[in-house]
Design a protein around this motif. Structure first.
Motif, PDB file in Angstrom:
ATOM      1  N   VAL A  24       1.425  -0.549  -2.429  1.00 52.93           N
ATOM      2  CA  VAL A  24       2.353  -1.681  -2.362  1.00 52.93           C
ATOM      3  C   VAL A  24       2.131  -2.614  -3.554  1.00 52.93           C
ATOM      4  CG1 VAL A  24       2.625  -1.655   0.141  1.00 52.93           C
ATOM      5  CG2 VAL A  24       0.802  -3.005  -0.850  1.00 52.93           C
ATOM      6  N   ASP A  25       3.173  -3.369  -3.884  1.00 52.91           N
ATOM      7  CA  ASP A  25       3.051  -4.365  -4.951  1.00 52.91           C
ATOM      8  C   ASP A  25       2.002  -5.399  -4.581  1.00 52.91           C
ATOM      9  OD1 ASP A  25       5.032  -3.270  -6.543  1.00 52.91           O
ATOM     10  OD2 ASP A  25       6.612  -4.476  -5.621  1.00 52.91           O
ATOM     11  N   GLU A  26       1.339  -5.955  -5.575  1.00 49.13           N
ATOM     12  CA  GLU A  26       0.327  -6.983  -5.319  1.00 49.13           C
ATOM     13  C   GLU A  26       0.912  -8.194  -4.610  1.00 49.13           C
ATOM     14  OE1 GLU A  26      -2.145  -8.084  -8.612  1.00 49.13           O
ATOM     15  OE2 GLU A  26      -2.290  -6.018  -9.307  1.00 49.13           O
ATOM     16  N   GLY A  27       2.179  -8.507  -4.845  1.00 47.54           N
ATOM     17  CA  GLY A  27       2.794  -9.699  -4.272  1.00 47.54           C
ATOM     18  C   GLY A  27       3.522  -9.470  -2.959  1.00 47.54           C
ATOM     19  N   TRP A  28       3.173  -8.417  -2.214  1.00 47.35           N
ATOM     20  CA  TRP A  28       3.906  -8.110  -0.987  1.00 47.35           C
ATOM     21  C   TRP A  28       3.818  -9.237   0.039  1.00 47.35           C
ATOM     22  CZ3 TRP A  28       1.642  -7.708   3.792  1.00 47.35           C
ATOM     23  CH2 TRP A  28       0.255  -7.512   3.841  1.00 47.35           C
ATOM     24  N   ARG A  29       2.695  -9.928   0.087  1.00 45.09           N
ATOM     25  CA  ARG A  29       2.565 -11.048   1.038  1.00 45.09           C
ATOM     26  C   ARG A  29       3.528 -12.184   0.669  1.00 45.09           C
ATOM     27  NH1 ARG A  29      -2.686  -9.335   0.012  1.00 45.09           N
ATOM     28  NH2 ARG A  29      -3.774  -8.519   1.836  1.00 45.09           N
ATOM     29  N   ASP A  30       3.645 -12.455  -0.625  1.00 43.93           N
ATOM     30  CA  ASP A  30       4.569 -13.490  -1.092  1.00 43.93           C
ATOM     31  C   ASP A  30       6.012 -13.125  -0.748  1.00 43.93           C
ATOM     32  OD1 ASP A  30       2.504 -15.027  -2.184  1.00 43.93           O
ATOM     33  OD2 ASP A  30       2.619 -13.969  -4.100  1.00 43.93           O
ATOM     34  N   ILE A  31       6.339 -11.854  -0.847  1.00 48.34           N
ATOM     35  CA  ILE A  31       7.697 -11.416  -0.509  1.00 48.34           C
ATOM     36  C   ILE A  31       7.994 -11.726   0.958  1.00 48.34           C
ATOM     37  CG2 ILE A  31       9.194  -9.390  -0.232  1.00 48.34           C
ATOM     38  CD1 ILE A  31       7.719  -8.236  -2.738  1.00 48.34           C
ATOM     39  N   LEU A  32       7.064 -11.393   1.847  1.00 45.38           N
ATOM     40  CA  LEU A  32       7.270 -11.707   3.267  1.00 45.38           C
ATOM     41  C   LEU A  32       7.328 -13.211   3.500  1.00 45.38           C
ATOM     42  CD1 LEU A  32       5.021  -9.088   5.109  1.00 45.38           C
ATOM     43  CD2 LEU A  32       7.515  -9.154   4.989  1.00 45.38           C
TER      44      LEU A  32
END
Length: 64
Positions: A24-32
């Protein structure tokens, strides 16, 4: 007048999925977070096994 939540008329839909941290992309938490939805992340599951005893790929469970 009571709100819908207190009347029990609230509909919810929960989704779960599994991620492999290396996929997964490193920024997946930011996306959510940017979706303004509630979500929770499990600890890393790196000791789970398949029925044949083989260790599964490390993963996390996500509940949205």
């Amino acid at each position: 007048m009571a709100n819908k939540a207190s009347q029990g008329n609230v509909r919810n839909r929960n989704w779960t999925f599994v991620i492999n941290p290396e996929s997964v992309d490193e920024g997946w938490r930011d996306i959510l977070d940017n979706e303004h939805i509630q979500w929770v992340e499990s600890p890393l599951h790196d000791k789970d096994t398949n029925p044949n005893g083989e260790i599964k790929k490390a993963h996390k469970h996500i509940l949205v």
